[in-house]
Every structure is written in C-alpha cells, then in structure tokens.
Design a protein around this motif. Structure first.
Motif, PDB file in Angstrom:
ATOM      1  N   LYS A   1      -2.550 -15.834 -11.248  1.00  0.00           N
ATOM      2  CA  LYS A   1      -3.930 -15.333 -11.212  1.00  0.00           C
ATOM      3  C   LYS A   1      -4.902 -16.446 -10.809  1.00  0.00           C
ATOM      4  CE  LYS A   1      -4.240 -13.209 -15.306  1.00  0.00           C
ATOM      5  NZ  LYS A   1      -4.531 -12.247 -16.376  1.00  0.00           N
TER       6      LYS A   1
ATOM      7  N   GLN B   1      -4.168  -7.999  -6.276  1.00  0.00           N
ATOM      8  CA  GLN B   1      -4.777  -6.755  -5.815  1.00  0.00           C
ATOM      9  C   GLN B   1      -3.736  -5.681  -6.098  1.00  0.00           C
ATOM     10  OE1 GLN B   1      -7.760  -6.529  -5.344  1.00  0.00           O
ATOM     11  NE2 GLN B   1      -8.465  -7.073  -3.332  1.00  0.00           N
TER      12      GLN B   1
ATOM     13  N   LYS C   1      -4.724 -14.009  -5.842  1.00  0.00           N
ATOM     14  CA  LYS C   1      -5.716 -12.966  -6.105  1.00  0.00           C
ATOM     15  C   LYS C   1      -4.955 -11.647  -6.203  1.00  0.00           C
ATOM     16  CE  LYS C   1     -10.243 -11.416  -4.604  1.00  0.00           C
ATOM     17  NZ  LYS C   1     -11.294 -11.562  -3.600  1.00  0.00           N
TER      18      LYS C   1
ATOM     19  N   LYS D   1      -0.330  -6.022 -10.500  1.00  0.00           N
ATOM     20  CA  LYS D   1      -1.005  -6.642 -11.637  1.00  0.00           C
ATOM     21  C   LYS D   1      -0.021  -7.604 -12.306  1.00  0.00           C
ATOM     22  CE  LYS D   1      -3.486  -5.422 -15.863  1.00  0.00           C
ATOM     23  NZ  LYS D   1      -2.737  -6.107 -16.889  1.00  0.00           N
TER      24      LYS D   1
ATOM     25  N   TYR E   1      -2.558 -11.903  -0.825  1.00  0.00           N
ATOM     26  CA  TYR E   1      -2.764 -11.141  -2.056  1.00  0.00           C
ATOM     27  C   TYR E   1      -1.446 -10.923  -2.786  1.00  0.00           C
ATOM     28  CZ  TYR E   1      -7.439  -9.905  -0.403  1.00  0.00           C
ATOM     29  OH  TYR E   1      -8.738  -9.955   0.035  1.00  0.00           O
TER      30      TYR E   1
ATOM     31  N   TYR F   1       0.837  -1.203   0.000  1.00  0.00           N
ATOM     32  CA  TYR F   1       0.000   0.000   0.000  1.00  0.00           C
ATOM     33  C   TYR F   1       0.875   1.258   0.000  1.00  0.00           C
ATOM     34  CZ  TYR F   1      -3.744   3.222   1.258  1.00  0.00           C
ATOM     35  OH  TYR F   1      -4.640   4.265   1.267  1.00  0.00           O
TER      36      TYR F   1
ATOM     37  N   PHE G   1      -2.268  -3.074  -5.284  1.00  0.00           N
ATOM     38  CA  PHE G   1      -1.905  -2.021  -4.331  1.00  0.00           C
ATOM     39  C   PHE G   1      -0.751  -1.211  -4.930  1.00  0.00           C
ATOM     40  CE2 PHE G   1      -3.257  -5.540  -1.354  1.00  0.00           C
ATOM     41  CZ  PHE G   1      -4.472  -4.978  -1.023  1.00  0.00           C
TER      42      PHE G   1
ATOM     43  N   THR H   1       0.409  -8.394  -4.837  1.00  0.00           N
ATOM     44  CA  THR H   1       0.167  -6.967  -4.620  1.00  0.00           C
ATOM     45  C   THR H   1       0.325  -6.079  -5.854  1.00  0.00           C
ATOM     46  OG1 THR H   1       2.446  -6.586  -3.967  1.00  0.00           O
ATOM     47  CG2 THR H   1       0.869  -7.176  -2.213  1.00  0.00           C
TER      48      THR H   1
END
Length: 191
Positions: free
Chosen positions: A63, A69, A67, A56, A52, A20, A71, A54
C-alpha cells in the motif's frame, strides 16, 4: 532452486485476463470458454501496466509503494471461482514499467536533466532496474500472489525502457558498475 524431474507442470493452455475482466461480468464468459474448450489456465493482472495493484491488500509495504485499485473486488472469491472451474492460475506482475511507483518515488525512477520525471512518448514511466528496493517491492507482490493461490508468477516488463540506450547518459538515476543486461538477469535470478 532444484526441480524434481518426477514432477511435471500441467500442459498449460491459457488466456490473458485483465484485472477489469477478472473482477467484472466478463469473467462469466471467460469461465464458460474455459469449460467448453481445452483451455485450462488464466494469466491475471495482479500488478498492471500502469503499476496499480489490482486487488485490495492489507500489506502495508504494498500500500505504501503501490496504489491498490480493486478492479478485482474480492481476490479470494476469484481464486475460489478459478479453483471450482479447475483453472490453473498465473499472476502477471508488471515489474519495471510502473508509473504509479515512479510518481510516488521519483528517486526510484529516471529523471530528465531538468529534474522532472522522465516519461516515454505514451506518458508511461519506468522504475529503475538497478534499485534493490524496486526488486523487493515486486517480489513482495509475487509472494502475496503465491499465498493467494497463484501457481506461477509471470513477471512482465523485466527490462529497461525501450530506447534507453539513447538516453542512458542524459537521464539522472542511481546506477552501479553492472551492465543493464547483467542487472536484469540478476533480478530474475534473485526473484
């Protein structure tokens, strides 16, 4: 793996950066801190405590099992920024504490006697360290991190859940004849 005694890693003085923070405005402050001190490294969450991924990814296996995400909205841009500031990048991959994968694939986790997914007191689930499929999934994440430019991989939660010895005989999970200690050590050697 042979280690060349002539090659020495830099003296790493680093800070831990959540995904994050790495993907947000806080990164400006953290890079400023690096620039103004003798800090020279960042440990960045690539697979976090919940499981997660973090950023793409286009990796079909990651995938499917994980999952993503994002961030970190643009992982390549982050790596360029770290390089520009001469930051030694270390990828943190949380291995066996993985609620995301446990929920997706309870067969790779631990189940209560009634067949429900086991969770610790904080609602977290772990995946099974006996599972080679779990090993390969985490190693695939580490390989992708290396391709992205991370210089080291910090595997975290390379263990069974806390207090597992009290539940080992009541939980349902796939195991073999190896001890828990040997299983974890074999994963590390394999990785």
């Amino acid at each position: 793996v042979k280690v060349d005694p002539q090659v020495t890693a830099p003296k790493v003085k680093g800070i831990y950066v959540t995904a994050y923070s790495a993907g947000g405005s806080r990164m400006n402050q953290l890079l400023d801190l690096i620039d103004k001190t003798d800090l020279n490294a960042m440990v960045v969450d690539i697979k976090d405590d919940a499981g997660y991924i973090t950023y793409k990814t286009d990796n079909a296996t990651l995938k499917q099992m994980g999952k993503p995400q994002p961030f970190i909205p643009d992982i390549n841009q982050l790596m360029q920024r770290l390089n520009k500031h001469k930051v030694y990048p270390i990828a943190r991959v949380v291995v066996f504490k993985d609620t995301v994968l446990a929920k997706k694939r309870p067969d790779l986790s631990f189940k209560n006697p009634d067949g429900t997914l086991w969770e610790n007191g904080k609602g977290d689930s772990f995946v099974n360290p006996y599972s080679k499929e779990v090993w390969d999934y985490n190693i695939a994440i580490a390989k992708e991190a290396a391709k992205l430019g991370f210089k080291e991989i910090q595997f975290d939660y390379v263990r069974f859940p806390e207090g597992f010895e009290k539940r080992a005989d009541t939980l349902k999970y796939v195991k073999n004849d190896k001890s828990r200690v040997d299983t974890v050590a074999e994963f590390v050697q394999y990785a």
